[in-house]
Design a protein around this motif. Structure first.
Motif, PDB file in Angstrom:
ATOM      1  N   LYS A  43       0.833  -1.209   0.000  1.00 37.33           N
ATOM      2  CA  LYS A  43       0.000   0.000   0.000  1.00 37.33           C
ATOM      3  C   LYS A  43       0.861   1.250   0.000  1.00 37.33           C
ATOM      4  N   GLU A  46       0.077   6.475   4.084  1.00 38.76           N
ATOM      5  CA  GLU A  46      -1.091   7.315   4.328  1.00 38.76           C
ATOM      6  C   GLU A  46      -0.967   8.032   5.669  1.00 38.76           C
ATOM      7  N   VAL A  48      -2.284   9.088   9.071  1.00 42.35           N
ATOM      8  CA  VAL A  48      -3.196   8.498  10.046  1.00 42.35           C
ATOM      9  C   VAL A  48      -3.797   9.580  10.937  1.00 42.35           C
ATOM     10  N   ALA A  60      -7.635  10.296   9.983  1.00 50.87           N
ATOM     11  CA  ALA A  60      -8.156   9.651   8.786  1.00 50.87           C
ATOM     12  C   ALA A  60      -9.471   8.965   9.151  1.00 50.87           C
ATOM     13  N   ASP A  61     -10.367   8.904   8.195  1.00 48.27           N
ATOM     14  CA  ASP A  61     -11.675   8.290   8.459  1.00 48.27           C
ATOM     15  C   ASP A  61     -11.536   6.850   8.957  1.00 48.27           C
ATOM     16  N   SER A  62     -10.535   6.158   8.464  1.00 47.58           N
ATOM     17  CA  SER A  62     -10.368   4.738   8.790  1.00 47.58           C
ATOM     18  C   SER A  62     -10.017   4.495  10.262  1.00 47.58           C
ATOM     19  N   VAL A  63      -9.552   5.531  10.954  1.00 45.99           N
ATOM     20  CA  VAL A  63      -9.139   5.340  12.353  1.00 45.99           C
ATOM     21  C   VAL A  63      -9.948   6.195  13.320  1.00 45.99           C
ATOM     22  N   LYS A  64     -10.814   7.041  12.786  1.00 48.86           N
ATOM     23  CA  LYS A  64     -11.581   7.954  13.630  1.00 48.86           C
ATOM     24  C   LYS A  64     -12.404   7.166  14.631  1.00 48.86           C
ATOM     25  N   LYS A  86      -7.636  -3.572  14.076  1.00 49.67           N
ATOM     26  CA  LYS A  86      -8.118  -4.485  13.045  1.00 49.67           C
ATOM     27  C   LYS A  86      -6.932  -4.993  12.238  1.00 49.67           C
ATOM     28  N   GLU A  88      -6.461  -4.831   9.205  1.00 46.11           N
ATOM     29  CA  GLU A  88      -6.093  -3.845   8.183  1.00 46.11           C
ATOM     30  C   GLU A  88      -5.278  -2.679   8.748  1.00 46.11           C
ATOM     31  N   ASP A  89      -5.120  -2.616  10.064  1.00 42.78           N
ATOM     32  CA  ASP A  89      -4.239  -1.618  10.658  1.00 42.78           C
ATOM     33  C   ASP A  89      -2.777  -2.057  10.622  1.00 42.78           C
TER      34      ASP A  89
END
Length: 118
Positions: A43, A46, A48, A60-64, A86, A88-89
């Motif tokens: 990947k 990004e 965070v 980031a939305d993925s960790v909010k 998760k 994916e983290d």
């Protein structure tokens, strides 16, 4: 120059927690915002989370709602509290500092690996 050294990564089960730390040294006065980035396998890197010198934060939305960034200016240390992890983290997590003179992330740590097992 500014030196950044991360610690706190490791292997954790999904749903678990970790706290990353980043200690800054050198020309601390030249630092403005500080950030955590990550790069997972295959990947792109990004952003965070970011925290300004005054304490304003961005996620980031993925960790909010799961991650919390904080900084202790008296200890020259940046933190990232990561909860409800998760798979994916899973990534290499990097600490970065924004140079007040250039506005760019001129300073980077070596990274700390976070692996979340399912």
């Amino acid at each position: 120059q500014v030196q950044l050294v991360e610690s706190g990564g490791g292997l954790v089960q999904a749903g678990g927690s970790l706290r990353l730390s980043c200690v800054a040294s050198g020309r601390i006065f030249s630092i403005n915002a500080m950030e955590w980035y990550r790069q997972g396998p295959g990947k792109e890197r990004e952003l965070v989370a970011r925290i300004s010198r005054g304490g304003s934060t961005y996620y980031a939305d993925s960790v909010k709602g799961r991650f919390t960034i904080s900084r202790d200016n008296t200890k020259n240390t940046l933190y990232l509290q990561m909860n409800s992890l998760k798979p994916e983290d899973t990534a290499m997590y990097y600490c970065a500092a924004q140079n007040r003179a250039t506005g760019a992330d001129d300073y980077w740590g070596q990274g700390t690996q976070v692996t979340v097992a399912s």
